[in-house]
Design a protein around this motif. Sequence first.
Motif, PDB file in Angstrom:
ATOM      1  N   SER A 162       0.954  -1.323  -0.006  1.00  0.00           N
ATOM      2  CA  SER A 162      -0.107   0.070   0.079  1.00  0.00           C
ATOM      3  C   SER A 162       0.858   1.301  -0.020  1.00  0.00           C
ATOM      4  O   SER A 162       2.017   1.197   0.512  1.00  0.00           O
ATOM      5  CB  SER A 162      -0.762  -0.094   1.471  1.00  0.00           C
ATOM      6  OG  SER A 162      -1.714  -1.091   1.050  1.00  0.00           O
TER       7      SER A 162
ATOM      8  N   HIS B 242      -0.528   3.881   1.734  1.00  0.00           N
ATOM      9  CA  HIS B 242      -0.657   5.029   2.162  1.00  0.00           C
ATOM     10  C   HIS B 242       0.081   5.311   3.542  1.00  0.00           C
ATOM     11  O   HIS B 242       0.708   4.043   3.831  1.00  0.00           O
ATOM     12  CB  HIS B 242      -2.288   4.435   2.694  1.00  0.00           C
ATOM     13  CG  HIS B 242      -2.691   2.664   2.963  1.00  0.00           C
ATOM     14  ND1 HIS B 242      -1.719   2.837   4.163  1.00  0.00           N
ATOM     15  CD2 HIS B 242      -3.482   2.065   2.873  1.00  0.00           C
ATOM     16  CE1 HIS B 242      -2.357   1.200   4.082  1.00  0.00           C
ATOM     17  NE2 HIS B 242      -3.220   0.767   3.473  1.00  0.00           N
TER      18      HIS B 242
ATOM     19  N   GLY C 183       0.141   1.230   6.384  1.00  0.00           N
ATOM     20  CA  GLY C 183       1.315   0.718   4.942  1.00  0.00           C
ATOM     21  C   GLY C 183       2.861   0.993   5.157  1.00  0.00           C
ATOM     22  O   GLY C 183       3.474  -0.053   4.987  1.00  0.00           O
TER      23      GLY C 183
END
Length: 434
Positions: free
Chosen positions: A73, A75, A78
């Motif tokens: 990820s 984000h 993550g």
Amino acid sequence: MTSIAIPAGMPQYDDVPRYDVAKVRADFPILDREVNGHRLVYLDSANTSHKPRQVLDVLGEHYAMHNANVSRSVHTLGTEATEAYEGARAKIAAFINAPSVDEVVFTKNSTEAINIVAYAFSNASLRPDADERFRLGPGDEVVISEMEHHSNIVPWQLLCERTGATLRWFPVTDQGRLDESGLQDLVTERTKIVSLVHMSNILGTVNATSRITERVREVGALLLFDCSQSVPHMPMDVVDYDADFVVFTGHKMCGPTGIGVLWGRGELLAAMPPVLGGGSMIETVTMARSTFAAPPARFEAGTPPIAEAVALGAAVDYLGSIGMQAIQWHEKELTAYALDALATVPGLRIFGPTVPVGRGGTISFALGDIHPHDVGQVLDSLGVQVRVGHHCAKPVCTRFGVPAMTRASFYLYTTTAEIDALVAGLEQVRKVFE
């Protein structure tokens, strides 16, 4: 550092690293427990070590504030999880002086790490284009020793069954040392890999490796050291030991369960075929075929033990703050004290070296004809925790003609008072069964 108390009669040295054992013990909440109305005396660290607050706090904080999957990820969570996970890998690499962080593969334990190497041999043996160093068949040999943990016996037995190779082993002397007298005949041009324990989990023997390493290099074989019992207790430099693979496990070195390490030379890991297939270990995937990522990702299929790796990194930080040489010396003194103290118990037989040279703080013994399970139960009633059984090393028990042994094992938080409690407990065992 504050000095530890040295038992009366033991040599005094001013130039060795020391630390305050009482201060260290305060970091381990479980050591404040009582068991059966007695203050806990934990002498089973070769089985699993306890965890300091510094590790428990990191584990809890990761789940509470940074929980996410890694390498998947973009984000924030993550990214934080990935950075923490790979940061732990870098800490482990530095801890064992690995030349490259990419040579550190996270596994769930030492057993899985050894199996990865064994199955890499197996998979390579089915492929005509595989690296010749990993191809194994009839006429080839794998060499281990009689003092191995089952995790360094069974994978090689299974590999030899699959490939038709032959398993051979170093015997053990009456003193619990590795018998190297047949080295030249045992390790030959037919040998493909030698896999040996560095420190025995049952005898406490620390194996000298230089002669074996020299012979392995002469014949062109590969060399694996099972360092599950040594990495937690002494400095480890994989370059200095000149191994091809080193395995160890987190839960014996103040880390959590479910995390271990396979270190391998970079060019060997790159030559090894994968063992587990799935997510994160691939380069490309089509319906027809797949190609695989470079190590270490190649051997870390699926969601890895993320929080466990981060906590293992914290454990390495903790051990490093105390100093591995200081821990090693503390245990050397404890072992000398324990060997002398146990020698005062009538009818007690120690298996393995009876001098504190070339051995660690793991002592297995028999108390007359009293079954180890009975010994363990009486000691437990007094709050003294030891391990009893074959210790996943049945060939060693067979070698010494006993069905099981009682084992006491020490770590950085063990004190001489706890060894005294063990000796007093053994006197109680004798009274119960005399």
